[in-house]
Design an enzyme around this catalytic site. Structure first.
Site, PDB file in Angstrom:
ATOM      1  N   TYR A 128      37.088  71.025  28.356  1.00  0.00           N
ATOM      2  CA  TYR A 128      36.740  71.080  29.785  1.00  0.00           C
ATOM      3  C   TYR A 128      36.057  69.809  30.285  1.00  0.00           C
ATOM      4  O   TYR A 128      35.804  69.663  31.465  1.00  0.00           O
ATOM      5  CB  TYR A 128      35.801  72.263  30.047  1.00  0.00           C
ATOM      6  CG  TYR A 128      36.449  73.585  29.777  1.00  0.00           C
ATOM      7  CD1 TYR A 128      37.330  74.141  30.698  1.00  0.00           C
ATOM      8  CD2 TYR A 128      36.217  74.269  28.597  1.00  0.00           C
ATOM      9  CE1 TYR A 128      37.947  75.346  30.445  1.00  0.00           C
ATOM     10  CE2 TYR A 128      36.829  75.474  28.329  1.00  0.00           C
ATOM     11  CZ  TYR A 128      37.693  76.011  29.264  1.00  0.00           C
ATOM     12  OH  TYR A 128      38.312  77.194  29.011  1.00  0.00           O
ATOM     13  N   TYR A 158      31.806  73.885  19.885  1.00  0.00           N
ATOM     14  CA  TYR A 158      33.225  73.740  19.567  1.00  0.00           C
ATOM     15  C   TYR A 158      33.639  74.868  18.620  1.00  0.00           C
ATOM     16  O   TYR A 158      32.795  75.426  17.911  1.00  0.00           O
ATOM     17  CB  TYR A 158      33.490  72.366  18.940  1.00  0.00           C
ATOM     18  CG  TYR A 158      33.346  71.253  19.951  1.00  0.00           C
ATOM     19  CD1 TYR A 158      34.204  71.194  21.040  1.00  0.00           C
ATOM     20  CD2 TYR A 158      32.334  70.307  19.850  1.00  0.00           C
ATOM     21  CE1 TYR A 158      34.074  70.203  21.996  1.00  0.00           C
ATOM     22  CE2 TYR A 158      32.191  69.307  20.798  1.00  0.00           C
ATOM     23  CZ  TYR A 158      33.069  69.262  21.880  1.00  0.00           C
ATOM     24  OH  TYR A 158      32.929  68.303  22.832  1.00  0.00           O
ATOM     25  N   GLN A 170      31.489  76.104  37.255  1.00  0.00           N
ATOM     26  CA  GLN A 170      30.592  75.019  36.846  1.00  0.00           C
ATOM     27  C   GLN A 170      29.254  75.027  37.584  1.00  0.00           C
ATOM     28  O   GLN A 170      28.217  74.755  36.987  1.00  0.00           O
ATOM     29  CB  GLN A 170      31.281  73.668  37.045  1.00  0.00           C
ATOM     30  CG  GLN A 170      30.548  72.530  36.388  1.00  0.00           C
ATOM     31  CD  GLN A 170      31.152  71.191  36.734  1.00  0.00           C
ATOM     32  OE1 GLN A 170      31.286  70.833  37.894  1.00  0.00           O
ATOM     33  NE2 GLN A 170      31.529  70.434  35.720  1.00  0.00           N
ATOM     34  N   ASP A 180      36.737  66.451  30.444  1.00  0.00           N
ATOM     35  CA  ASP A 180      37.383  65.455  31.307  1.00  0.00           C
ATOM     36  C   ASP A 180      37.427  65.980  32.745  1.00  0.00           C
ATOM     37  O   ASP A 180      36.996  65.312  33.682  1.00  0.00           O
ATOM     38  CB  ASP A 180      38.813  65.165  30.818  1.00  0.00           C
ATOM     39  CG  ASP A 180      38.869  64.873  29.339  1.00  0.00           C
ATOM     40  OD1 ASP A 180      38.292  63.859  28.929  1.00  0.00           O
ATOM     41  OD2 ASP A 180      39.465  65.680  28.598  1.00  0.00           O
ATOM     42  N   ARG A 220      27.367  70.913  24.085  1.00  0.00           N
ATOM     43  CA  ARG A 220      28.358  70.097  23.380  1.00  0.00           C
ATOM     44  C   ARG A 220      28.882  68.991  24.308  1.00  0.00           C
ATOM     45  O   ARG A 220      28.552  68.964  25.499  1.00  0.00           O
ATOM     46  CB  ARG A 220      29.501  70.978  22.896  1.00  0.00           C
ATOM     47  CG  ARG A 220      30.431  71.424  24.009  1.00  0.00           C
ATOM     48  CD  ARG A 220      31.490  72.380  23.517  1.00  0.00           C
ATOM     49  NE  ARG A 220      32.668  72.324  24.370  1.00  0.00           N
ATOM     50  CZ  ARG A 220      33.666  73.198  24.339  1.00  0.00           C
ATOM     51  NH1 ARG A 220      33.632  74.205  23.500  1.00  0.00           N
ATOM     52  NH2 ARG A 220      34.706  73.058  25.141  1.00  0.00           N
ATOM     53  N   GLY A 221      29.712  68.118  23.756  1.00  0.00           N
ATOM     54  CA  GLY A 221      30.474  67.177  24.574  1.00  0.00           C
ATOM     55  C   GLY A 221      29.624  66.273  25.434  1.00  0.00           C
ATOM     56  O   GLY A 221      28.704  65.615  24.944  1.00  0.00           O
ATOM     57  N   GLU A 222      29.914  66.263  26.719  1.00  0.00           N
ATOM     58  CA  GLU A 222      29.241  65.313  27.612  1.00  0.00           C
ATOM     59  C   GLU A 222      28.527  66.014  28.776  1.00  0.00           C
ATOM     60  O   GLU A 222      27.336  65.829  28.999  1.00  0.00           O
ATOM     61  CB  GLU A 222      30.274  64.308  28.149  1.00  0.00           C
ATOM     62  CG  GLU A 222      29.685  63.296  29.099  1.00  0.00           C
ATOM     63  CD  GLU A 222      30.507  62.023  29.255  1.00  0.00           C
ATOM     64  OE1 GLU A 222      31.140  61.574  28.285  1.00  0.00           O
ATOM     65  OE2 GLU A 222      30.503  61.471  30.366  1.00  0.00           O
ATOM     66  N   ASP A 223      29.260  66.821  29.516  1.00  0.00           N
ATOM     67  CA  ASP A 223      28.664  67.361  30.741  1.00  0.00           C
ATOM     68  C   ASP A 223      27.597  68.421  30.443  1.00  0.00           C
ATOM     69  O   ASP A 223      26.506  68.384  31.032  1.00  0.00           O
ATOM     70  CB  ASP A 223      29.758  67.942  31.645  1.00  0.00           C
ATOM     71  CG  ASP A 223      29.228  68.271  33.024  1.00  0.00           C
ATOM     72  OD1 ASP A 223      28.718  67.355  33.696  1.00  0.00           O
ATOM     73  OD2 ASP A 223      29.268  69.451  33.418  1.00  0.00           O
ATOM     74  N   SER A 224      27.879  69.348  29.535  1.00  0.00           N
ATOM     75  CA  SER A 224      26.867  70.371  29.227  1.00  0.00           C
ATOM     76  C   SER A 224      25.647  69.726  28.557  1.00  0.00           C
ATOM     77  O   SER A 224      24.509  70.178  28.728  1.00  0.00           O
ATOM     78  CB  SER A 224      27.451  71.482  28.354  1.00  0.00           C
ATOM     79  OG  SER A 224      28.010  70.976  27.168  1.00  0.00           O
TER      80      SER A 224
HETATM   81  O1  TRH Z   1      34.522  70.778  26.938  1.00  0.00           O
HETATM   82  P1  TRH Z   1      33.798  69.671  26.312  1.00  0.00           P
HETATM   83  O2  TRH Z   1      33.794  69.662  24.863  1.00  0.00           O
HETATM   84  O3  TRH Z   1      34.386  68.310  26.816  1.00  0.00           O
HETATM   85  C1  TRH Z   1      34.578  67.173  25.988  1.00  0.00           C
HETATM   86  C2  TRH Z   1      33.582  66.122  26.240  1.00  0.00           C
HETATM   87  O4  TRH Z   1      33.569  65.770  27.581  1.00  0.00           O
HETATM   88  C3  TRH Z   1      33.877  64.912  25.395  1.00  0.00           C
HETATM   89  O5  TRH Z   1      32.925  63.912  25.640  1.00  0.00           O
HETATM   90  C4  TRH Z   1      35.240  64.440  25.742  1.00  0.00           C
HETATM   91  O6  TRH Z   1      35.577  63.365  24.911  1.00  0.00           O
HETATM   92  C5  TRH Z   1      36.209  65.550  25.501  1.00  0.00           C
HETATM   93  O7  TRH Z   1      35.841  66.675  26.289  1.00  0.00           O
HETATM   94  C6  TRH Z   1      37.604  65.161  25.846  1.00  0.00           C
HETATM   95  O8  TRH Z   1      32.248  69.734  26.761  1.00  0.00           O
HETATM   96  P2  TRH Z   1      31.519  69.326  28.125  1.00  0.00           P
HETATM   97  O9  TRH Z   1      31.603  67.857  28.357  1.00  0.00           O
HETATM   98  O10 TRH Z   1      30.182  69.894  28.030  1.00  0.00           O
HETATM   99  O11 TRH Z   1      32.329  70.048  29.261  1.00  0.00           O
HETATM  100  C7  TRH Z   1      32.294  71.423  29.423  1.00  0.00           C
HETATM  101  C8  TRH Z   1      32.320  71.762  30.900  1.00  0.00           C
HETATM  102  O12 TRH Z   1      32.479  73.168  31.046  1.00  0.00           O
HETATM  103  C9  TRH Z   1      31.035  71.393  31.632  1.00  0.00           C
HETATM  104  O13 TRH Z   1      31.340  70.850  32.894  1.00  0.00           O
HETATM  105  C10 TRH Z   1      30.318  72.719  31.806  1.00  0.00           C
HETATM  106  C11 TRH Z   1      31.506  73.637  31.970  1.00  0.00           C
HETATM  107  N1  TRH Z   1      31.240  75.059  31.744  1.00  0.00           N
HETATM  108  C12 TRH Z   1      31.319  75.910  32.838  1.00  0.00           C
HETATM  109  O14 TRH Z   1      31.570  75.464  33.953  1.00  0.00           O
HETATM  110  N2  TRH Z   1      31.101  77.242  32.659  1.00  0.00           N
HETATM  111  C13 TRH Z   1      30.816  77.773  31.446  1.00  0.00           C
HETATM  112  O15 TRH Z   1      30.629  79.002  31.332  1.00  0.00           O
HETATM  113  C14 TRH Z   1      30.731  76.887  30.327  1.00  0.00           C
HETATM  114  C15 TRH Z   1      30.389  77.431  28.976  1.00  0.00           C
HETATM  115  C16 TRH Z   1      30.966  75.539  30.514  1.00  0.00           C
END
Ligand code: TRH
Length: 347
Positions: free
Chosen positions: A18, A186, A232, A20, A248-252
């Site tokens: 999620y 993850y 979000q 990107d 995890r990742g970037e945004d969370s």
């Molecule tokens: O999903 P991610 O693992 O995304 C990753 C990272 O961005 C990583 O750096 C990148 O290289 C890769 O993707 C391709 O984790 P991230 O970044 O935390 O993004 C999750 C998104 O999901 C974030 O905007 C929060 C959102 N989210 C919701 O909106 N509702 C929810 O209930 C949950 C659990 C998450």
């Protein structure tokens, strides 16, 4: 050029998960809602948006499906390619035909590594066309583009009603001794190893598995609940409700920092453990980095996962988590920094 109501095209290629779409959507929304920009988000796979922003059709961002071969679209004043995705060659040619070149931004991944300070804002001239692209790095220092934070963050947080949140997701009222842990991880994670330790905890633990459909269960001191994937704008609520958040990742990961609560980061894994360099760079900056390091390393696959030792640290981790959030707030937020940067280039 009148830089008040700029038009902006953001290009997003969804690689996986999620993040990107999540990063691009958050930025797009903020540029439109807070800075009055007319934003189009070109995304090659719009499906994550259905979960992140189920009401996106209501605006203020125009969502466009990025399909190849590219159909003509007039380039905007500001063009953002997220995470070095390659924007269509025809679009680039059209950018060069404009009377005033657009501000062309490559929005990079977030990293706390020190080289980012030197690379943020650097230009990269196009080899063939009269165009220049700029590297824009989110980051943790005042020499980077900062981190995304909406202007209404504090208002939303002040309005957050924890009791109502718990009731909505069928969580019982808070036990004063309870430790509420949220987990967004993850699929490959060490939770199965952690669960027995949580079950034997001296204090009651409530575990919220974010974005999952697991069934609720109870074992020893541990109660496990599943939370549906929330839009979000509501993800912050989970972090505000939690005493400890696994992200995890970037945004969370960024949202957990704004929440100012202790958290554990599962970094996006890279080949040959390259991600540990990035993980350690962040820990080197964080005021409680030395305390967090063993458990964070373990959660990311290195070393023993010693829950009792980490749980004993939790009271000590609260003040540094708040201090870190306050420190980050002294920098402009990413959208504001980006707007300023582009205006300067379009003058
Ligand atoms: O999903 P991610 O693992 O995304 C990753 C990272 O961005 C990583 O750096 C990148 O290289 C890769 O993707 C391709 O984790 P991230 O970044 O935390 O993004 C999750 C998104 O999901 C974030 O905007 C929060 C959102 N989210 C919701 O909106 N509702 C929810 O209930 C949950 C659990 C998450």
């Amino acid at each position: 050029m009148n830089t008040d109501q700029l038009r902006c095209d953001i290009f997003c290629a969804v690689i996986d998960n999620y993040g990107d779409a999540g990063v691009c959507w958050r930025l797009a929304r903020q540029l439109a809602a807070e800075h009055g920009w007319k934003v189009r988000l070109w995304i090659d796979d719009p499906s994550p948006l259905a979960k992140l922003a189920p009401d996106h059709a209501a605006g203020p961002v125009e969502i466009r499906h990025w399909i190849e071969p590219w159909r003509d679209a007039e380039p905007a004043d500001v063009v953002i390619e997220a995470f070095a995705c390659n924007i269509p060659a025809d679009y680039v040619d059209a950018m060069a035909r404009r009377s005033a070149a657009p501000a062309w931004i490559n929005l990079e991944y977030l990293s706390a590594e020190s080289w980012v300070d030197g690379c943020h804002g650097l230009p990269s001239p196009h080899p063939r066309l009269p165009l220049g692209k700029y590297f824009f790095f989110p980051g943790f220092s005042s020499r980077t583009g900062g981190l995304p934070r909406e202007g209404d963050y504090d208002l939303r947080r002040a309005a957050f009603n924890e009791e109502a949140f718990r009731a909505e997701f069928a969580l019982p009222p808070r036990d004063p001794d309870e430790l509420l842990i949220s987990v967004f991880a993850y699929p490959r994670n060490r939770l199965p190893e952690l669960l027995p330790a949580l079950e034997h905890s001296p204090r009651p633990i409530r575990l919220l598995l974010a974005g999952t459909e697991a069934t609720a269960r109870r074992q020893g001191s541990l109660s496990v609940h599943a939370l549906p994937f929330l839009p979000q704008v509501r993800y912050d609520e989970i972090l505000w409700a939690g005493d400890l958040n696994f992200v995890r990742g970037e945004d969370s990961f960024v949202r957990a920092q704004w929440a100012g609560k202790p958290f554990v980061w599962q970094i996006y894994p890279q080949a040959e453990d390259a991600h540990f360099t990035k993980l350690d760079a962040f820990l080197d900056h964080h005021p409680a980095g030395a305390l967090l390091r063993p458990f964070w390393h373990a959660w990311n696959g290195r070393g023993a996962l010693d829950w009792p030792a980490f749980a004993a640290l939790l009271p000590t981790l609260k003040a540094p988590a708040r201090r870190w959030a306050q420190h980050l707030r002294t920098h402009p937020d990413l959208a504001a920094a980006l707007v300023h940067f582009c205006r300067e280039r379009l003058k």
